[in-house]
Every structure is written in C-alpha cells, then in structure tokens.
Design a protein around this motif. Structure first.
Motif, PDB file in Angstrom:
ATOM      1  N   SER A   1      -1.234   8.310  -1.767  1.00 39.27           N
ATOM      2  CA  SER A   1      -0.160   7.882  -0.870  1.00 39.27           C
ATOM      3  C   SER A   1      -0.703   7.632   0.519  1.00 39.27           C
ATOM      4  O   SER A   1      -1.473   8.432   1.050  1.00 39.27           O
ATOM      5  CB  SER A   1       0.942   8.951  -0.836  1.00 39.27           C
ATOM      6  OG  SER A   1       2.055   8.478  -0.120  1.00 39.27           O
TER       7      SER A   1
ATOM      8  N   THR B   1       1.554   6.112   3.301  1.00 41.49           N
ATOM      9  CA  THR B   1       2.599   6.400   4.285  1.00 41.49           C
ATOM     10  C   THR B   1       3.653   7.377   3.774  1.00 41.49           C
ATOM     11  O   THR B   1       4.671   7.591   4.441  1.00 41.49           O
ATOM     12  CB  THR B   1       3.282   5.094   4.755  1.00 41.49           C
ATOM     13  OG1 THR B   1       3.799   4.406   3.617  1.00 41.49           O
ATOM     14  CG2 THR B   1       2.305   4.186   5.477  1.00 41.49           C
TER      15      THR B   1
ATOM     16  N   ASN C   1       5.577   7.444   0.822  1.00 44.02           N
ATOM     17  CA  ASN C   1       6.618   7.120  -0.174  1.00 44.02           C
ATOM     18  C   ASN C   1       6.237   7.645  -1.566  1.00 44.02           C
ATOM     19  O   ASN C   1       7.056   8.258  -2.250  1.00 44.02           O
ATOM     20  CB  ASN C   1       6.844   5.601  -0.260  1.00 44.02           C
ATOM     21  CG  ASN C   1       7.375   5.028   1.025  1.00 44.02           C
ATOM     22  OD1 ASN C   1       7.954   5.747   1.832  1.00 44.02           O
ATOM     23  ND2 ASN C   1       7.181   3.743   1.243  1.00 44.02           N
ATOM     24  N   SER C   2       4.994   7.396  -1.943  1.00 41.61           N
ATOM     25  CA  SER C   2       4.553   7.839  -3.273  1.00 41.61           C
ATOM     26  C   SER C   2       4.470   9.363  -3.337  1.00 41.61           C
ATOM     27  O   SER C   2       4.710   9.963  -4.385  1.00 41.61           O
ATOM     28  CB  SER C   2       3.198   7.211  -3.622  1.00 41.61           C
ATOM     29  OG  SER C   2       3.252   5.825  -3.413  1.00 41.61           O
TER      30      SER C   2
ATOM     31  N   ILE D   1       1.908   0.115  -4.452  1.00 40.70           N
ATOM     32  CA  ILE D   1       1.381  -1.199  -4.841  1.00 40.70           C
ATOM     33  C   ILE D   1       0.714  -1.807  -3.619  1.00 40.70           C
ATOM     34  O   ILE D   1       1.319  -1.878  -2.548  1.00 40.70           O
ATOM     35  CB  ILE D   1       2.526  -2.107  -5.342  1.00 40.70           C
ATOM     36  CG1 ILE D   1       3.030  -1.649  -6.700  1.00 40.70           C
ATOM     37  CG2 ILE D   1       2.091  -3.569  -5.391  1.00 40.70           C
ATOM     38  CD1 ILE D   1       2.045  -1.843  -7.831  1.00 40.70           C
TER      39      ILE D   1
ATOM     40  N   THR E   1       5.312   2.796  -6.257  1.00 41.20           N
ATOM     41  CA  THR E   1       6.300   2.468  -5.227  1.00 41.20           C
ATOM     42  C   THR E   1       5.840   1.166  -4.576  1.00 41.20           C
ATOM     43  O   THR E   1       4.638   0.884  -4.528  1.00 41.20           O
ATOM     44  CB  THR E   1       6.424   3.564  -4.149  1.00 41.20           C
ATOM     45  OG1 THR E   1       5.241   3.585  -3.348  1.00 41.20           O
ATOM     46  CG2 THR E   1       6.662   4.930  -4.768  1.00 41.20           C
TER      47      THR E   1
ATOM     48  N   GLY F   1       8.610  -4.616  -2.554  1.00 45.47           N
ATOM     49  CA  GLY F   1       9.504  -5.616  -3.132  1.00 45.47           C
ATOM     50  C   GLY F   1       9.064  -6.157  -4.471  1.00 45.47           C
ATOM     51  O   GLY F   1       9.879  -6.643  -5.238  1.00 45.47           O
TER      52      GLY F   1
HETATM   53  C1  LIG Z   1      -2.272  -2.808   2.147  1.00 45.83           C
HETATM   54  C2  LIG Z   1      -0.868  -2.835   1.585  1.00 45.83           C
HETATM   55  C3  LIG Z   1      -0.551  -3.757   0.597  1.00 45.83           C
HETATM   56  C4  LIG Z   1       0.756  -3.800   0.056  1.00 45.83           C
HETATM   57  N1  LIG Z   1       1.047  -4.688  -0.939  1.00 45.83           N
HETATM   58  C5  LIG Z   1       2.301  -4.716  -1.477  1.00 45.83           C
HETATM   59  C6  LIG Z   1       2.625  -5.621  -2.548  1.00 45.83           C
HETATM   60  O1  LIG Z   1       1.816  -6.384  -3.037  1.00 45.83           O
HETATM   61  N2  LIG Z   1       3.898  -5.606  -3.011  1.00 45.83           N
HETATM   62  C7  LIG Z   1       4.868  -4.760  -2.512  1.00 45.83           C
HETATM   63  O2  LIG Z   1       5.987  -4.816  -2.987  1.00 45.83           O
HETATM   64  N3  LIG Z   1       4.569  -3.876  -1.528  1.00 45.83           N
HETATM   65  C8  LIG Z   1       3.323  -3.818  -1.008  1.00 45.83           C
HETATM   66  N4  LIG Z   1       3.017  -2.920  -0.020  1.00 45.83           N
HETATM   67  C9  LIG Z   1       4.043  -1.935   0.373  1.00 45.83           C
HETATM   68  C10 LIG Z   1       3.784  -0.579  -0.314  1.00 45.83           C
HETATM   69  O3  LIG Z   1       3.548  -0.715  -1.701  1.00 45.83           O
HETATM   70  C11 LIG Z   1       4.985   0.364  -0.153  1.00 45.83           C
HETATM   71  O4  LIG Z   1       5.325   0.485   1.189  1.00 45.83           O
HETATM   72  C12 LIG Z   1       4.661   1.704  -0.765  1.00 45.83           C
HETATM   73  O5  LIG Z   1       5.879   2.414  -1.002  1.00 45.83           O
HETATM   74  C13 LIG Z   1       3.748   2.541   0.134  1.00 45.83           C
HETATM   75  O6  LIG Z   1       3.526   3.761  -0.513  1.00 45.83           O
HETATM   76  P1  LIG Z   1       2.960   5.027   0.255  1.00 45.83           P
HETATM   77  O7  LIG Z   1       3.975   5.367   1.356  1.00 45.83           O
HETATM   78  O8  LIG Z   1       2.871   6.105  -0.756  1.00 45.83           O
HETATM   79  O9  LIG Z   1       1.638   4.637   0.837  1.00 45.83           O
HETATM   80  C14 LIG Z   1       1.745  -2.889   0.533  1.00 45.83           C
HETATM   81  C15 LIG Z   1       1.404  -1.976   1.533  1.00 45.83           C
HETATM   82  C16 LIG Z   1       0.123  -1.939   2.068  1.00 45.83           C
HETATM   83  C17 LIG Z   1      -0.224  -0.938   3.149  1.00 45.83           C
END
Ligand SMILES: Cc1cc2nc3c(=O)[nH]c(=O)nc-3n(C[C@H](O)[C@H](O)[C@H](O)COP(=O)(O)O)c2cc1C
Length: 143
Positions: free
Chosen positions: A6, A8, A10-11, A53, A82, A85
């Motif tokens: 994770s 930020t 969310n995961s 993702i 998570t 979109g």
């Molecule tokens: C480098 C990066 C790439 C991402 N790529 C996608 C993506 O392809 N599709 C999507 O829906 N969200 C994407 N996101 C959003 C994250 O998947 C989403 O905010 C996720 O819940 C973050 O999880 P975390 O808080 O556990 O890190 C991306 C975020 C980052 C930082």
C-alpha cells in the motif's frame, strides 16, 4: 495469509477489513520488497494479495517479488485490488503470473453470473459495475 502492498493507505484499509473477517496473519510487502525478504509460506496456505492498481496492473515490484519468491508454488491465491477507476488488464496479468508460478488462481474463471453480490455486499461499497453503479444505493434484502 494476507500479503499487502500500500502506498497511500487504501489497500491497507481493505487489508485490515479482510484480516478482521478472515483472521489471517498479515505480511507487509512494502518492507519485504525493500529488504529483499521472502516470506515463509507453506504449500497448503491460501494467500490473499491486496494491492493498488498502478498502470492497469498490480505494481511491477509486487509482481517481481512474486516471480522471485521460491516459496510460492502450488498455493491457492486471491488478488484483491484497489484502484481509482479501472483495473485494465490486471485480471489477465495476475492469471498469467499464477500460471507461470504454478499457483492456483482463485477467481471466477469466466463463471460470473452477474448476481451482484460482490457489489451489493461489499461493506465499503468499493466495487462498481463500470460507471453505472457509481453513487447508487446498494440493495440487500432487509430480512
Ligand atoms: C503510480 C500510480 C498509478 C496508478 N494507476 C492507476 C490505474 O491504472 N488505474 C486506476 O484505476 N487507478 C490507478 N491509480 C490509483 C490507485 O490504484 C488507487 O488510488 C489505489 O487505491 C491506491 O492504493 P493505496 O492507497 O493502497 O496505495 C494509480 C496510482 C498511482 C500512485
């Protein structure tokens, strides 16, 4: 075992919910990846990977960690993701990864019957049916 990555939080939030429900031990992949460590995993353990993702697939460093982990062979594996979109090709990629590593991919295997349970029963409304379900009330029979 719930293995989670994770950035930020969310995961991590989802991981806490899954761990609470399943009573499974946690394994923090961010630290393991930094330290180059691979977990002790027994053959008959069921694994739940929780990741964000990134670029329409699971983070490449998680994918590499799975690839390089020689303790992974034959286990049953779930992937929970998570995203902002869209997960793009993440399903296909994780399936291929499981096949490469001789892991048992636990998914719908094309047998989804659109029963809506995953959408309506998710306690935090994290699952959407494209844009159609966004912002809409989740129905579950009150009885
Ligand atoms: C480098 C990066 C790439 C991402 N790529 C996608 C993506 O392809 N599709 C999507 O829906 N969200 C994407 N996101 C959003 C994250 O998947 C989403 O905010 C996720 O819940 C973050 O999880 P975390 O808080 O556990 O890190 C991306 C975020 C980052 C930082």
């Amino acid at each position: 075992m719930v293995l989670y990555f994770s950035g930020t939080g969310n995961s991590k939030h989802l991981t806490d919910i899954i761990a609470d429900k399943t009573k499974q031990p946690l394994y923090y992949l961010n630290d393991a990846i930094k330290k180059g460590e691979h977990s002790e995993i027994s053959q008959n353990e069921t694994l739940i990977f929780v990741t964000p993702i990134y670029g329409w697939r699971i983070p490449s460093i998680v994918e590499e960690w799975i690839h390089e982990n020689n303790n992974l062979n034959g286990q049953k594996v779930y992937f929970v993701m998570t995203c902002g979109g869209g997960i793009g090709n993440a399903g296909k990629c994780t399936k291929r990864l499981c096949s490469d590593k001789n892991l048992q991919y636990l998914g719908w295997r094309g047998a989804c019957t659109h029963c809506m349970t995953c959408i309506c029963a998710c306690p935090v409304s994290a699952i959407e049916y494209g844009d159609i379900s966004k912002g809409k009330r989740r129905y579950h029979c009150p009885n």
